[in-house]
Design a protein around this motif. Structure first.
Motif, PDB file in Angstrom:
ATOM      1  N   TYR A 217       0.803  -1.227   0.000  1.00 32.97           N
ATOM      2  CA  TYR A 217       0.000   0.000   0.000  1.00 32.97           C
ATOM      3  C   TYR A 217       0.839   1.282   0.000  1.00 32.97           C
ATOM      4  CZ  TYR A 217      -3.561  -3.434   1.131  1.00 32.97           C
ATOM      5  OH  TYR A 217      -4.393  -4.530   1.084  1.00 32.97           O
ATOM      6  N   TYR A 225       0.792   8.873  -5.058  1.00 30.97           N
ATOM      7  CA  TYR A 225      -0.630   8.748  -4.732  1.00 30.97           C
ATOM      8  C   TYR A 225      -1.408   8.491  -6.008  1.00 30.97           C
ATOM      9  CZ  TYR A 225      -1.109  13.295  -6.925  1.00 30.97           C
ATOM     10  OH  TYR A 225      -1.109  14.314  -7.850  1.00 30.97           O
ATOM     11  N   ASN A 226      -2.683   8.216  -5.859  1.00 32.56           N
ATOM     12  CA  ASN A 226      -3.607   8.225  -6.996  1.00 32.56           C
ATOM     13  C   ASN A 226      -4.948   8.751  -6.514  1.00 32.56           C
ATOM     14  OD1 ASN A 226      -4.996   6.095  -5.740  1.00 32.56           O
ATOM     15  ND2 ASN A 226      -3.967   4.526  -6.963  1.00 32.56           N
ATOM     16  N   GLU A 227      -5.903   8.876  -7.419  1.00 35.72           N
ATOM     17  CA  GLU A 227      -7.193   9.460  -7.051  1.00 35.72           C
ATOM     18  C   GLU A 227      -7.962   8.589  -6.067  1.00 35.72           C
ATOM     19  OE1 GLU A 227      -9.594  10.839 -10.233  1.00 35.72           O
ATOM     20  OE2 GLU A 227      -8.017  12.103 -11.103  1.00 35.72           O
ATOM     21  N   ASP A 228      -7.725   7.273  -6.113  1.00 33.68           N
ATOM     22  CA  ASP A 228      -8.387   6.374  -5.161  1.00 33.68           C
ATOM     23  C   ASP A 228      -7.986   6.712  -3.730  1.00 33.68           C
ATOM     24  OD1 ASP A 228      -9.654   5.020  -7.193  1.00 33.68           O
ATOM     25  OD2 ASP A 228      -8.232   3.356  -7.248  1.00 33.68           O
ATOM     26  N   LEU A 229      -6.713   7.010  -3.524  1.00 33.33           N
ATOM     27  CA  LEU A 229      -6.232   7.346  -2.180  1.00 33.33           C
ATOM     28  C   LEU A 229      -6.846   8.657  -1.697  1.00 33.33           C
ATOM     29  CD1 LEU A 229      -4.373   6.807   0.242  1.00 33.33           C
ATOM     30  CD2 LEU A 229      -2.566   8.039  -0.978  1.00 33.33           C
ATOM     31  N   SER A 231      -9.606  10.086  -2.706  1.00 31.45           N
ATOM     32  CA  SER A 231     -11.046   9.861  -2.483  1.00 31.45           C
ATOM     33  C   SER A 231     -11.292   9.130  -1.171  1.00 31.45           C
ATOM     34  CB  SER A 231     -11.643   9.049  -3.642  1.00 31.45           C
ATOM     35  OG  SER A 231     -11.602   9.773  -4.844  1.00 31.45           O
ATOM     36  N   PHE A 232     -10.430   8.149  -0.879  1.00 30.14           N
ATOM     37  CA  PHE A 232     -10.565   7.392   0.372  1.00 30.14           C
ATOM     38  C   PHE A 232     -10.385   8.305   1.579  1.00 30.14           C
ATOM     39  CE2 PHE A 232      -8.557   5.236   3.935  1.00 30.14           C
ATOM     40  CZ  PHE A 232      -9.489   4.241   4.212  1.00 30.14           C
ATOM     41  N   GLN A 235     -13.440  10.438   1.993  1.00 33.00           N
ATOM     42  CA  GLN A 235     -14.576   9.656   2.462  1.00 33.00           C
ATOM     43  C   GLN A 235     -14.422   9.290   3.943  1.00 33.00           C
ATOM     44  OE1 GLN A 235     -15.454   6.145   0.162  1.00 33.00           O
ATOM     45  NE2 GLN A 235     -16.989   5.406   1.611  1.00 33.00           N
ATOM     46  N   LYS A 251      -2.415   6.052   3.661  1.00 33.94           N
ATOM     47  CA  LYS A 251      -2.052   4.764   3.051  1.00 33.94           C
ATOM     48  C   LYS A 251      -2.247   3.619   4.044  1.00 33.94           C
ATOM     49  CE  LYS A 251       1.202   6.826  -0.212  1.00 33.94           C
ATOM     50  NZ  LYS A 251       2.588   6.905  -0.708  1.00 33.94           N
ATOM     51  N   PHE A 254      -6.051   3.010   4.492  1.00 33.73           N
ATOM     52  CA  PHE A 254      -6.511   2.398   3.251  1.00 33.73           C
ATOM     53  C   PHE A 254      -6.165   0.911   3.262  1.00 33.73           C
ATOM     54  CE2 PHE A 254      -6.344   0.940  -1.079  1.00 33.73           C
ATOM     55  CZ  PHE A 254      -7.263   1.691  -1.783  1.00 33.73           C
ATOM     56  N   ASP A 258      -8.727  -2.305   3.399  1.00 33.17           N
ATOM     57  CA  ASP A 258      -8.659  -3.261   2.294  1.00 33.17           C
ATOM     58  C   ASP A 258      -8.422  -4.683   2.804  1.00 33.17           C
ATOM     59  OD1 ASP A 258      -8.697  -3.606  -0.632  1.00 33.17           O
ATOM     60  OD2 ASP A 258      -6.624  -4.256  -0.375  1.00 33.17           O
TER      61      ASP A 258
END
Length: 299
Positions: A217, A225-229, A231-232, A235, A251, A254, A258
């Motif tokens: 991770y 990073y990416n957009e999923d991180l 966004s997480f 949220q 991270k 996340f 997961d």
């Protein structure tokens, strides 16, 4: 934490809010600096010198801690180009700007020179320029830092089955490993790529096998990073009111969530995640996201 995924998998997740210790000397930075500051005073040093990148939380924490304790602070910063127009650098960098407000002196060096920062020649040049000083390594990890991080866990934390933390230099997890109870498993989530951290941690832990690193991770490496991180993180903040940083704690959490989704934790297990701070770096991170027209972290 009250999250649907936790109820679904019958796992309990708690967050230890080390980030609330201090606005700038928060989380593991407070723990790492505590006994280093005491040692500097014991040695009757008037100045602390340390190392880091331009957005280092450790640099800012050292500046503030030094200021509060009446000590001068010097930072050797990686990247000599940043020193060519200091006013411009400070206007674009809230970390260094705040550190300077707290009296820190900067020495910007080339990346090549920085790689040799522990060499005798490099250190002697620093002594010629700045005189006598107490040295704290990059990231703050040394024996005094480990001693401080051993104090993160308290008697009340013995009820947890797993202790989770983000890993940078290996100091925080080493302290947790040393202080964890026999029935507890410590899981580290490295923010960097590579297996070198295993060796770093083995230097500080006392023949313990109660830990492991999960290297799935890091999102490509340090500060990647990416957009999923993103966004997480947004949220998680919306659902829990807890803000995570994108370099370390985001991270880690996340990864924990997961792993819960993948049934890597047995039912009825209690997980404690250590929030090690780093929130003050979000402003600079968001500036990068804005320039790329990407979603920012809502703080």
């Amino acid at each position: 934490m009250k999250l649907p995924v936790l109820e679904e998998h019958k796992v309990e997740l708690f967050v230890k809010r080390e980030d609330l210790i201090h606005p700038f000397i928060s989380g593991n930075k407070f723990r790492k600096l505590k006994y280093n500051i005491k040692e500097a005073k014991n040695q009757q040093k008037k100045t602390i010198l340390t190392f880091g990148g331009a957005f280092s939380n450790h640099i800012l924490a050292t500046a503030v801690a030094g200021n509060l304790n009446g000590l001068k602070t010097i930072a050797i910063i990686r990247g000599d180009e940043l020193g060519r127009d200091l006013e411009k650098t400070l206007s674009n960098n809230s970390t260094l700007r705040e550190a300077k407000k707290n009296g820190m002196t900067f020495e910007f060096v080339s990346r090549e020179a920085y790689r040799n920062k522990t060499s005798e020649e490099f250190v002697n040049k620093l002594k010629e320029k700045f005189g006598d000083f107490y040295t704290i390594p990059e990231g703050g990890t040394n024996d005094f830092a480990i001693k401080g991080c051993e104090e993160i866990l308290t008697k009340e934390d013995s009820k947890f089955d797993y202790i989770c933390c983000a890993v940078g230099t290996g100091g925080t997890i080493s302290g947790l490993i040393n202080s964890a109870k026999k029935h507890q498993k410590v899981i580290g989530f490295p923010a960097l790529k590579g297996d070198f951290l295993q060796n770093e941690i083995h230097q500080f832990v006392r023949n313990k096998e109660n830990w492991r690193l999960n290297t799935d991770y890091h999102f490509g490496g340090y500060a990647k990073y990416n957009e999923d991180l993103v966004s997480f993180i947004n949220q998680f903040k919306e659902e829990t009111t807890i803000l995570l940083d994108p370099i370390y704690t985001g991270k880690m959490v996340f990864g924990i969530i997961d792993l819960i989704k993948k049934n890597k934790f047995s039912e009825q297990r209690k997980i404690l995640a250590i929030h090690t701070g780093g929130i003050q770096g979000i402003g600079g991170f968001n500036e990068k996201l804005k320039k790329k027209n990407q979603q920012i972290i809502k703080s």
